[in-house]
Enzyme design. Structure first.
Site, PDB file in Angstrom:
ATOM      1  N   ASN A 114       1.096  -0.850   0.192  1.00 15.90           N
ATOM      2  CA  ASN A 114       0.385   0.093  -0.145  1.00 15.90           C
ATOM      3  C   ASN A 114       1.075   1.174  -0.417  1.00 15.90           C
ATOM      4  O   ASN A 114       0.461   2.543  -0.372  1.00 15.90           O
ATOM      5  CB  ASN A 114      -1.240   0.151   1.311  1.00 15.90           C
ATOM      6  CG  ASN A 114      -0.104  -0.122   2.353  1.00 15.90           C
ATOM      7  OD1 ASN A 114       0.582  -0.971   3.016  1.00 15.90           O
ATOM      8  ND2 ASN A 114      -0.164   1.151   3.539  1.00 15.90           N
ATOM      9  N   HIS A 219      -3.050  -4.858  11.960  1.00 12.47           N
ATOM     10  CA  HIS A 219      -3.853  -4.295  10.826  1.00 12.47           C
ATOM     11  C   HIS A 219      -4.459  -5.853  10.695  1.00 12.47           C
ATOM     12  O   HIS A 219      -5.812  -5.556  10.599  1.00 12.47           O
ATOM     13  CB  HIS A 219      -2.901  -4.500   9.613  1.00 12.47           C
ATOM     14  CG  HIS A 219      -2.136  -3.519   9.004  1.00 12.47           C
ATOM     15  ND1 HIS A 219      -0.767  -3.451   8.658  1.00 12.47           N
ATOM     16  CD2 HIS A 219      -2.460  -2.109   8.617  1.00 12.47           C
ATOM     17  CE1 HIS A 219      -0.796  -2.466   9.019  1.00 12.47           C
ATOM     18  NE2 HIS A 219      -1.277  -0.967   8.733  1.00 12.47           N
TER      19      HIS A 219
END
Length: 328
Positions: A114, A219
């Site tokens: 990302n 996460h």
């Protein structure tokens, strides 16, 4: 029957008509004795800071000991915001000038994370970088046949699956060139993945992506991958899912599917103490909240995996075996 079930699932998720294309394929020969060994590193590119250089040093030592054939990067290759272009000095300062050991002068097979999508994605994909450093090979999604029939690696571009990057980017700017319209892109990718997994005759099937599917780290589980990608892994009996994203070293052994979920995201900055409880403690084989990397040694019948810390100490070992299929 599996094909029908999985195809139906995909079409329900993304109702888009498309023609299934084939993912790019590469081949990597095994050693003369038929074995294969490689290292896995993720979340690393910080110009040597946060112990990146120390991890690289230990990778060089272990790489020489194991006579590795290649290195896999699970993404987030350049912090904080990818590369600005093909002339960004971060490519040399975070890659070429860091991984200098003789044993690491092998092919690097790399996916995007990302953070890489916050920069110029095409720069990392550019063949110009390969001319600058021939080790570098980065594509969105591709297949590696190693052995060549011993193992098949399916590298998946996981960032476009995560809806929050589109809905609430938290002030970050993502480079979605080549991704939009998103539903078409994901539908095509899932169909290409299903086709490749269905046709695979490799002894070992390994899927590599940046984002977690299962994780107790910061996460946590990636909901979109659990819905869209995990059914393919289960249907086509994938052996390992290898990822980064959580800045830790982690091994979760699924009691339901038998898939091993391996996180190698300790290439530089780690998140000390940032771990949540796992709902099935017996599945959690390793959680280490520091820097490090992992190694894989494999033959037609055996796989041996080790996780190392920043000092080269072995934190965790895991092995499995399969019987050789005999032709009738």
């Amino acid at each position: 029957m599996k094909t029908m079930i999985v195809s139906t699932l995909i079409l329900e998720l993304f109702v888009v008509s498309c023609v299934v294309a084939e993912l790019p394929r590469f081949e990597h020969a095994a050693k003369p004795d038929g074995s294969l060994s490689f290292l896995v590193l993720g979340d690393w590119g910080r110009r040597g800071l946060y112990n990146q250089s120390q991890v690289a040093l230990q990778m060089g030592i272990i790489g020489e000991k194991l006579d590795i054939d290649f290195i896999i990067s699970t993404g987030d290759n350049f912090y904080e915001n990818g590369l600005t272009g093909i002339d960004d000095p971060a490519f040399h300062e975070s890659f070429t000038d860091i991984y200098t050991a003789p044993s690491l002068q092998k092919q690097w097979y790399t996916v995007l994370g990302n953070h890489d999508y916050r920069g110029n994605v095409e720069a990392q994909l550019s063949p110009i970088l390969r001319k600058m450093d021939s080790r570098w090979l980065c594509l969105r999604s591709f297949i590696l046949n190693a052995g060549p029939e011993m193992a098949e690696f399916f590298f998946v571009d996981t960032t476009p699956f995560v809806s929050s990057y589109f809905i609430d980017p938290e002030g970050h700017v993502y480079d979605w060139n080549g991704i939009l319209p998103r539903k078409n892109y994901l539908n095509n990718l899932l169909m290409e993945m299903e086709s490749a997994l269905r046709e695979s005759t490799a002894k070992w099937k390994i899927v590599v992506g940046h984002h977690t599917i299962k994780s107790a780290g910061q996460h946590g589980n990636t909901h979109e991958l659990a819905i869209h990608l995990l059914p393919l892994l289960q249907a086509y009996q994938v052996d390992l899912y290898i990822n980064g994203h959580d800045h830790c070293l982690q091994h979760i052994s699924s009691s339901k599917s038998g898939i091993q979920f391996m996180t190698s995201g300790g290439g530089s900055k780690a998140w000390r103490g940032d771990v949540g409880a796992w709902n099935n403690p017996q599945e959690m084989k390793l959680y280490y909240d520091g820097q490090g990397f992992m190694s894989v040694e494999m033959t037609q019948t055996e796989v041996d995996i080790k996780f190392y810390d920043v000092f080269g100490n072995v934190l965790h070992k895991w092995s499995t075996s399969k019987q050789l299929s005999l032709a009738i």
